[in-house]
Each structure stands twice: as C-alpha cells, then as structure tokens.
Design an enzyme around this catalytic site. Sequence first.
Site, mmCIF file in Angstrom:
data_model
loop_
_atom_site.group_PDB
_atom_site.id
_atom_site.type_symbol
_atom_site.label_atom_id
_atom_site.label_comp_id
_atom_site.label_asym_id
_atom_site.label_seq_id
_atom_site.Cartn_x
_atom_site.Cartn_y
_atom_site.Cartn_z
ATOM 1 N N GLU A 80 0.820 -0.880 0.190
ATOM 2 C CA GLU A 80 -0.010 -0.311 -0.072
ATOM 3 C C GLU A 80 0.342 1.246 -0.093
ATOM 4 O OE1 GLU A 80 -2.766 -0.495 3.464
ATOM 5 O OE2 GLU A 80 -3.784 -1.892 2.466
ATOM 6 N N GLU A 90 -5.876 -10.871 -0.926
ATOM 7 C CA GLU A 90 -6.415 -11.320 -0.258
ATOM 8 C C GLU A 90 -8.506 -10.792 -0.284
ATOM 9 O OE1 GLU A 90 -5.274 -7.045 2.284
ATOM 10 O OE2 GLU A 90 -3.059 -7.476 1.745
HETATM 11 C C1 HAH Z 1 -5.472 -4.549 4.242
HETATM 12 N N1 HAH Z 1 -5.545 -4.205 3.916
HETATM 13 C C2 HAH Z 1 -4.572 -5.388 4.723
HETATM 14 O O1 HAH Z 1 -3.176 -5.803 3.800
HETATM 15 C C3 HAH Z 1 -3.972 -6.154 5.738
HETATM 16 O O2 HAH Z 1 -2.966 -6.306 6.146
HETATM 17 C C4 HAH Z 1 -4.819 -5.914 6.643
HETATM 18 O O3 HAH Z 1 -4.840 -7.543 7.408
HETATM 19 C C5 HAH Z 1 -6.183 -5.784 6.144
HETATM 20 C C6 HAH Z 1 -6.488 -5.120 5.095
HETATM 21 C C7 HAH Z 1 -6.372 -3.047 3.075
HETATM 22 C C8 HAH Z 1 -7.284 -2.010 3.149
HETATM 23 C C9 HAH Z 1 -6.027 -0.719 4.464
HETATM 24 O O4 HAH Z 1 -5.411 -1.397 5.600
HETATM 25 C C10 HAH Z 1 -6.762 0.374 4.520
HETATM 26 C C11 HAH Z 1 -7.982 0.871 4.033
HETATM 27 C C12 HAH Z 1 -8.474 0.786 3.452
HETATM 28 C C13 HAH Z 1 -8.202 -1.206 3.416
#
Ligand code: HAH
Length: 346
Positions: free
Chosen positions: A144, A251
């Site tokens: 990200e 995911e």
């Molecule tokens: C994901 N982010 C992460 O990669 C993962 O490590 C976590 O457990 C859950 C989701 C998605 C995400 C975010 O962190 C913030 C905003 C939108 C989406």
Amino acid sequence: MILVVTTVYSQETEKGLKDYYSNYFSIGVAVSPRALQGAEADLIKKHFNSLTAENAMKMGPIHPEENKYNWDGADKIAAFAKENKMKLRGHTLCWHNQTPKWLFTDDQGKNVTKEVLLKRLKDHITTVVSRYKGTIYAWDVVNEAIEDAPDKFYRESLWYTICGEEYIAKAFEYAHEADPNALLFYNDYNTESSTKRENIYKLVKKLLEAGVPIHGVGLQGHWSVYGPNEAEVKASIDKFASLGLKVQITELDISIYQLEHSRRERRANEPDQFTPELEQKQIEQYKMAFKVFREKKNSLTGITFWNVSDKNTWLDNFPVQGRKNYPLLFDINFQPKKAYWEVVKF
Ligand code: HAH
C-alpha cells in the site's frame, strides 16, 4: 440406485475448494494462530492449500522492540503449513500500518534520519526473511505505498516522509538478498480504480526498469457486492500481467456494504442484515470473480481469501467497528454458502 447417488454426493462433499481449482491456481487463506485447531483447522485443511498470516508476520506483532522479535504466532502458522503440505505466503515486510512504536523515532521521540530508518528496515527484512527462507515462497514486500487520491502518487507515510521513494526499491533489494529464491510482490488494494491502477503500474514499471527484484503484483481483492465489475477486474489482471509479472489475488473478500477506505462511526440505525437480496448480489459477484480468475489462469498463480469464514472477519470491525459483515464463502457455522457452490460449479 440410492447407493450410487449417495456415493457421488459424498465424493463431492469430500472435495475442497482447492481440489476444484487444482488445475488453476492455489487457494489460500489468511489465518491467526488461534484458527489452527478444532473445526476451523479441519475446514482450512479441507479447502485451502496455501496460508498467509493475517497479522502475525506484520512488523508490529513480530518485531515489537528494536532488539526483540516475537516469533510465536508466525512459527505456529509456518509449522501448520509445513505439516499439512500447504504453501506459505509472507505478509508483509514494509507497510505504514501496524508498525511498532520504536520504528520511526529515536530515544528522544524525534523522527530518525533516512539512514537510520533504512538500516532498521534492512535489519528487519533480513532477520524475518532469513528465518523463513525455503518455507515462505512469496513475500508481500511493500504494502500500500500508493495513494488513493487520483491527484497524488506516493502515500505520504512516515516511510515516504523520512526516506522518499527509495525505501520501496530498498525493501525489495533487502528481501532478495536474504532469500534469492523467494518471489517478491508489491501488494495493494483498490487496484480496480483506473487512476490507482495506473499509478501502481507506473511504480512497478519503474522498479522493473531500474532492475529492482520484483516478481509479482498482489491485487488484494477487498471487493464489495457493489463492485468492481467484470471489465475492471479483467483490466487490472491484464495490465500487471502485461509487465511479465505474476499476479495473485492476495486478500479476497466480498463485503455486503459499499466500499469505504477510512474508519468511521456507525450511523444511527445502520442495518447489518445479510438479506436475501444481498446474498444474491454476493453470489453473482463471486461467480463473476471466479469466472474471470479461471479465464485468466495463465496470469494468476494464487487466490487467497482474507479470513476463513463469516464467523470472524476483519470487516466486522472495518471500516465500522462492530458492524457485522458476511464476506466469505463459509458461513458463521463454517458451512459452505450458496456462493461456494456457484464458485465450484464450472
Ligand atoms: C489490508 N488493507 C491489509 O493489507 C491487511 O494486512 C489487513 O489485515 C487488512 C486489509 C486494506 C485496507 C486498509 O488497510 C486501509 C484502508 C483500506 C483498505
């Protein structure tokens, strides 16, 4: 006659999701160490042939103090994968969330210099990747790093503020040095938005052109019954595959709500029922997704779900704390949902 029908039926129910897709790609799931016992462990073994640690390998949990690593959870997950001959993905080496307190600051509480932060990143990556060398076949190295807003590019995290863009290439180099055989991924969400897709593409292309060891792009696949659509999903897979990279859905879940990317309070009377209408929309969205995945099997090497069943999902607490969600293929009692039977029907 009855006997024949029963035999066929039990053969079908013996088969797990991974078996239906054995000629396509691996089918993974993100787990906590607690999930690896009892009925949940049985479900995992039956349906999945790849694991990801949902939290246990993130920098905060695994490296809580500068000179202290906590291997317990990560080791349990790695041992379970090995015992059951499952693949193991590593998640994640460099992210702006779930970082340990000590990481960005010195003992006066001031931000560290770029040199110090890169040294810390290198130590972290070298230690963690070396420990699971030969066990973890693929790492989400950077997670990200691209902004959602169309008019921005890099996410203005502390990594970026302190190091500039260089931390991204460095993270891949450190990981490659620690395990030259591991496949290294850039991973992100909202990859079906045309502007974010374009920006991630630019970043990855630039890394490739600079000779950075990157081998794949992870499309998180945190989707909703309201989107993305088929054309958007296809466009993302094709775009990253066109760079000669492996693509994985890392995911996957399909929320029953509109997608939102920031936390907020629950609204008064905000419903959280899994209505028959929403169930039907979710079935259609899962059918579409897996139809596209099958069509794109030459570009896709893995599909991983983010959590096992609707009993517990991170989406029960994101973006709204305590708003129940039902985003997976198994229900709150670990039973396959109607969407499951559609996904395995092809
Ligand atoms: C994901 N982010 C992460 O990669 C993962 O490590 C976590 O457990 C859950 C989701 C998605 C995400 C975010 O962190 C913030 C905003 C939108 C989406």
